[in-house]
Design a protein around this motif. Structure first.
Motif, short mmCIF file in Angstrom:
data_model
loop_
_atom_site.label_atom_id
_atom_site.label_comp_id
_atom_site.label_asym_id
_atom_site.label_seq_id
_atom_site.Cartn_x
_atom_site.Cartn_y
_atom_site.Cartn_z
N LEU A 194 24.03 -9.56 -62.15
CA LEU A 194 24.10 -9.23 -60.73
C LEU A 194 25.57 -9.32 -60.28
O LEU A 194 26.25 -10.29 -60.58
CB LEU A 194 23.26 -10.25 -59.95
N THR A 195 26.06 -8.31 -59.57
CA THR A 195 27.46 -8.36 -59.13
C THR A 195 27.55 -8.87 -57.70
O THR A 195 26.56 -8.86 -56.96
CB THR A 195 28.10 -6.96 -59.17
N VAL A 196 28.75 -9.30 -57.34
CA VAL A 196 28.96 -9.82 -55.98
C VAL A 196 28.64 -8.75 -54.94
O VAL A 196 28.06 -9.02 -53.90
CB VAL A 196 30.41 -10.32 -55.83
N ASP A 197 28.99 -7.49 -55.24
CA ASP A 197 28.70 -6.41 -54.30
C ASP A 197 27.20 -6.24 -54.08
O ASP A 197 26.74 -6.08 -52.95
CB ASP A 197 29.30 -5.09 -54.80
N GLU A 198 26.45 -6.32 -55.18
CA GLU A 198 25.00 -6.17 -55.06
C GLU A 198 24.41 -7.30 -54.22
O GLU A 198 23.53 -7.08 -53.39
CB GLU A 198 24.36 -6.16 -56.45
N ILE A 199 24.93 -8.52 -54.43
CA ILE A 199 24.46 -9.65 -53.65
C ILE A 199 24.75 -9.42 -52.18
O ILE A 199 23.90 -9.61 -51.30
CB ILE A 199 25.14 -10.96 -54.10
N GLY A 200 25.97 -8.96 -51.91
CA GLY A 200 26.34 -8.67 -50.52
C GLY A 200 25.38 -7.69 -49.89
O GLY A 200 24.97 -7.84 -48.74
N LEU A 201 25.00 -6.67 -50.65
CA LEU A 201 24.07 -5.68 -50.12
C LEU A 201 22.70 -6.31 -49.87
O LEU A 201 22.04 -6.00 -48.88
CB LEU A 201 23.93 -4.50 -51.09
N MET A 202 22.28 -7.20 -50.76
CA MET A 202 20.99 -7.87 -50.55
C MET A 202 21.02 -8.68 -49.26
O MET A 202 20.10 -8.65 -48.46
CB MET A 202 20.66 -8.80 -51.73
N LEU A 203 22.13 -9.41 -49.05
CA LEU A 203 22.25 -10.23 -47.84
C LEU A 203 22.28 -9.34 -46.61
O LEU A 203 21.56 -9.55 -45.64
CB LEU A 203 23.53 -11.07 -47.89
N GLY A 204 23.13 -8.31 -46.65
CA GLY A 204 23.24 -7.39 -45.53
C GLY A 204 21.96 -6.62 -45.30
O GLY A 204 21.52 -6.44 -44.18
N GLY A 205 21.33 -6.19 -46.41
CA GLY A 205 20.11 -5.38 -46.30
C GLY A 205 19.02 -6.10 -45.55
O GLY A 205 18.42 -5.55 -44.62
N ALA A 206 18.81 -7.34 -45.92
CA ALA A 206 17.75 -8.08 -45.25
C ALA A 206 18.08 -8.22 -43.77
O ALA A 206 17.20 -8.14 -42.91
CB ALA A 206 17.61 -9.46 -45.88
N HIS A 207 19.37 -8.39 -43.47
CA HIS A 207 19.78 -8.59 -42.08
C HIS A 207 19.54 -7.32 -41.28
O HIS A 207 18.95 -7.33 -40.21
CB HIS A 207 21.26 -8.97 -42.05
N ASP A 208 20.00 -6.19 -41.83
CA ASP A 208 19.83 -4.92 -41.12
C ASP A 208 18.36 -4.63 -40.88
O ASP A 208 17.96 -4.20 -39.80
CB ASP A 208 20.43 -3.77 -41.93
#
Lengths: 361, 513
Positions: free
Chosen positions: B484-498
């Motif tokens: 898992l890359t840091v970018d993918e994690i960021g998207l997971m965090l942001g995705g749930a928020h959006d």
């Protein structure tokens, strides 16, 4: 410059020493007060603290008064201290004391003039239940409707006082009393009397109950899980929830225990030293017990000592009014100083004083 | 580059500890200077002296080659020194502009101030609406309020204390852009952090403190993170090792858990599902304040839910209280050490009783066996290397890291089937953090299921087998951490928020900023 520095752990030595320091400071400040009033300070202090116990003329009368006055204070304060430790503020012990006395007296008077050794225990139970029921009002209002138990319990004192007055002039009035307010004298009826158990000591059943309460409270607070939960809830409410303590249950329990003990104290008083239900039956024990609880730092043994000390200042204060002509207000100010200094020096058990220019040691 | 701040021989002692011992370093104009060190190394004391909160015992400071002796923060601000604290001091019920006005000595008229806030936020790429209430802002946005508050004073030196601990990776990128811009304009930045990769990415120079002394200086770009960590700790660092065991049966299952927020500024949990297998560590990432506390309370039993929402080995336990859950083997360690996981004024022995009374049988017939309790507290202290004179000491007398070791040890030594920990290494020094992580991994290796809730993504990458993100009270589906890359994690965090904002769970995850 004087600075306060928080101790990493509370100092055990200071926790024990602060009440003694407070008493000493009260004596010093009280001496100054009495001096300003133009009285000999040493005589005044001696009259308050020494004469009630050892004066050749008065001690025979005033020494038993010590236990008579300390008994209800200790009994009520023990109950209050458990709630205070948990952060549950029952300020209305005075009301629970009145209702306990009324409930117990009513049960006894309903059975008058039967003779049975079962009557007195029944009255004690009724007194305990009366105080308990009166304390359940703030408990249930707090747990169900989030009202503030301080206000509710305090205001219920005034309700209780009015119920007391209506009982004294109405439904509990002595039918053979010639129309004067006040009930039959319970202390003169063998089945309901709370006599002096050992002559010349002032020891009555209420004092026995107070001593038992001290021992039980000591065991519960130091060894039983309930005591642990009470302390936890008072110190760290979130940690208490985490430890599975049900806050509502604790409110009901603590208010219930303190109401019950206050009710019993009222019953012992009405059947013993007071003798009857009268309009001015309550004499402020319920409020003074709050001071006693804190003076004893909410510790059962401390409360025992504090109750005795408080009773001594009352008896000695009366003696000083009578002997030296000290005004009643000066005696009250003296008692106030005691509480003030106690709370003031309390800071020493959690903080140490550093004297210096701010340079670290 | 010209020299802006020069620190020479700064010393500050507190009773029993020398917080700073002869500390010297210089910061040039426009330099981003990192201050590195473990907890208790003296970083905070040092910046407090620079910001005028603490007076040094000896040593001198020079600002612009003139003696600099700030007597209070106001004097420091007047000299062009500003600071963003790790913990924000904002009123939730007031707007952004009102909060900023409160911190000013002569606040301008509200509409002028709002305009200035907009200008500064545009110039430095920190989007912020001055009229919004603080209570509605995310932690990252709140930090922007604090930064803009500083920038309005046009500082020459900006001190930042652990600024990224509350940010998502994308928010960190935004912050770094701002800091680089400031640096390019000549503002020096003193940057305190223990996240070494960030320091390597951002900082021009680093001063490393250990036990109050400067032990090394380096150019972060030229060092590896591991080398810097070893300079901080002063010893070779051991990396926790996973057992690599295959996960077993499902031990804990959460299905469609929804919980309305108990307080106005709390987080509502929405439709959370997960399953946890024996022998694995599930990492839940996300910025604090996105439902972590609420979720932990629902798992610990402090908040009760529908019985079926939480299941232990197929049995519904959602309606059980904390002690009933402990009895069957579901244990938790909350984030807040003092006041939640432990009672500050109680001794370690009493704090051992707090959660271990049933499983360790520390009471008979409801009477506490204090001897046995003390022995258990001693056992924890020994097994987890808790530095304290003894079990009779109050919890608050321990340092954060030591108390955390005690709290984790108290739960781990009860041999739980499920252990849920929230921010296990928050504010804990590197050596203690490594010990705690190792203990969690050992526990999983013995067959327990472990959930680690943390905002330290590096930590989750290190210990967790699977990762999911909690944002806005919603939990993403889990993915294996391997690869898992840091970018993918960021998207997971942001995705749930959006998804939460649009109230459409299936929405395409978009970039957080």
């Amino acid at each position: 410059m004087i600075r306060l520095e928080k101790r990493p752990s509370p100092s055990r030595a200071w926790t024990i020493a602060t009440p003694l320091v407070a008493v000493a400071l009260t004596m010093v400040a009280g001496s100054i007060l009495f001096m300003i009033l133009g009285k000999d300070p040493f005589a005044a202090i001696k009259t308050i603290f020494y004469d009630p116990l050892f004066h050749p003329d008065f001690a025979a009368f005033s020494r038993p008064q010590l236990l008579v006055k300390a008994g209800p204070l200790i009994l009520i304060a023990i109950g209050l201290s458990m709630g205070f430790k948990a952060g549950i503020w029952n300020i209305g012990a005075e009301g629970q004391y009145i209702i306990g006395a009324l409930a117990g007296a009513a049960v006894g008077l309903a059975l008058y003039p039967a003779e049975s050794f079962l009557i007195y225990p029944a009255m004690v139970i009724a007194g305990a239940l009366g105080g308990w029921a009166w304390a359940m009002i703030p408990a249930i209002l707090r747990t169900k409707f989030r009202t503030n138990e301080i206000l509710v319990s305090l205001l219920l004192v005034y309700v209780a006082e009015n119920i007391l007055a209506s009982a004294a002039v109405g439904w509990l009035r002595n039918p053979e009393g010639g129309g004067f307010p006040g009930s039959r004298n319970l202390s003169k009826w063998a089945s309901s009397a709370n006599p002096e158990l050992i002559s010349g000591t002032g020891m009555h059943w209420g004092v026995v109950a107070a001593f038992i309460a001290v021992i039980l409270a000591y065991v519960v607070m130091s060894r039983h899980l309930l005591g642990f939960q009470i302390q936890l809830a008072g110190q760290a409410p979130r940690a208490a929830r985490f430890a599975g303590v049900n806050p509502s249950r604790l409110v009901v329990l603590c208010l219930g225990i303190s109401g019950m003990l206050a009710g019993m104290a009222g019953l012992f008083e009405v059947t013993g030293p007071a003798g009857q239900i009268s309009i001015d039956f309550n004499s402020g024990y319920g409020f003074t017990a709050i001071i006693v609880a804190f003076l004893g730092r909410l510790n059962p043994i401390g409360i025992l000592l504090a109750g005795l000390l408080m009773a001594l200042t009352y008896i000695g204060g009366e003696l000083a009014q009578f002997m030296l002509g000290l005004p009643a207000a000066a005696i009250q100010a003296f008692q106030g100083m005691l509480l003030f200094f106690l709370l003031g020096v309390d800071v020493l058990s959690n903080y140490r004083i550093r004297i210096g220019t701010g340079k670290a040691a | 580059m010209t020299e802006l701040l020069k620190i020479s021989g700064l010393t500050k002692a507190y009773p029993g500890v020398v917080a700073n011992d002869d500390v010297s370093f210089t910061v040039a104009e426009g330099e981003v200077h990192a201050l590195l060190g473990e907890n208790g190394a003296g970083k905070s004391t040092l910046v407090k002296m620079i910001y005028g909160l603490v007076k040094p015992d000896s040593g001198t400071m020079d600002l612009h080659a003139a003696p600099y002796t700030p007597s209070e923060p106001r004097a420091a601000r007047a000299s062009g020194v500003a600071m963003v604290f790790q913990h924000f001091s904002l009123f939730e019920a007031l707007s952004v502009a009102e909060n900023i006005a409160l911190g000013m000595e002569n606040p301008p008229k509200m509409h002028e101030l709002s305009q200035r806030i907009r200008d500064v936020s545009e110039t430095y790429g920190l989007p912020l609406d001055p009229d919004r209430l603080i209570g509605e802002l995310s932690a990252g946005e709140r930090q922007r309020v604090e930064i803009i508050r500083c920038l309005l004073q046009d500082p020459k030196l900006l001190i930042m204390d652990e600024p990224t601990s509350v940010l998502t990776p994308q928010e960190v990128d935004v912050l770094f852009e701002t800091l680089r811009k400031l640096s390019a304009e000549g503002t020096a930045i003193l940057y305190i952090s223990h996240k070494l990769e960030e320091i390597r990415a951002l900082c021009d120079a680093a001063t490393i403190l250990r036990l109050g002394k400067v032990v090394a200086t380096c150019i972060p770009r030229e060092q590896s993170a591991r080398e810097m960590a070893e300079m901080m700790v002063g010893q070779a660092l051991h990396t926790p090792k996973a057992s690599g065991a295959e996960p077993g049966d499902t031990v804990l299952q959460v299905s469609n858990l929804s919980l309305p927020s108990a307080t106005p500024f709390g987080t509502t949990l929405t439709d959370i599902s997960l399953d946890l297998k024996r022998g694995e560590i599930l990492g839940i990432g996300g910025v604090a304040g996105n439902g972590q506390d609420e979720f932990l309370n629902a798992l610990s039993g402090e908040t009760k839910t529908a019985p079926d929402a939480v299941q232990f080995e197929g049995q519904p336990i959602g309606n059980l209280g904390p002690n009933e859950r402990r009895e069957i083997g579901v244990l938790c360690a909350p984030e807040e050490r003092l006041g939640h996981a432990a009672a500050p004024d109680m001794s370690l022995t009493e704090n051992a009783v707090l959660t271990a009374v049933q499983r360790k049988e520390l009471a008979q017939n409801s009477f506490v066996n204090w001897g046995k309790s003390r022995d258990y507290a001693k056992e924890i202290i020994k097994a987890f290397d808790v530095r304290t004179p003894g079990p009779g000491n109050a919890a608050r007398s321990l340092s954060g890291g030591n108390l955390q070791k005690f709290v984790i040890g108290r739960e781990v030594l009860q041999n739980p089937d499920v252990l849920v920990v929230n921010q296990p290494t928050w504010g804990v020094d590197a050596a203690a953090a490594a010990d705690i992580r190792q203990a969690l991994m050992d526990l999983a290796a013995k067959g327990a299921g472990v959930i680690v809730i943390s905002q330290d993504l590096d930590e989750l990458m290190e210990v967790a087998d699977r990762f999911c993100a909690l944002a806005g009270g919603r939990l993403s589906s889990s993915r294996p951490t391997q690869g898992l890359t840091v970018d993918e994690i960021g998207l997971m965090l942001g995705g749930a928020h959006d998804a939460e904002q649009e109230a459409a769970p299936e929405a395409e995850p978009t970039h957080a900023e």
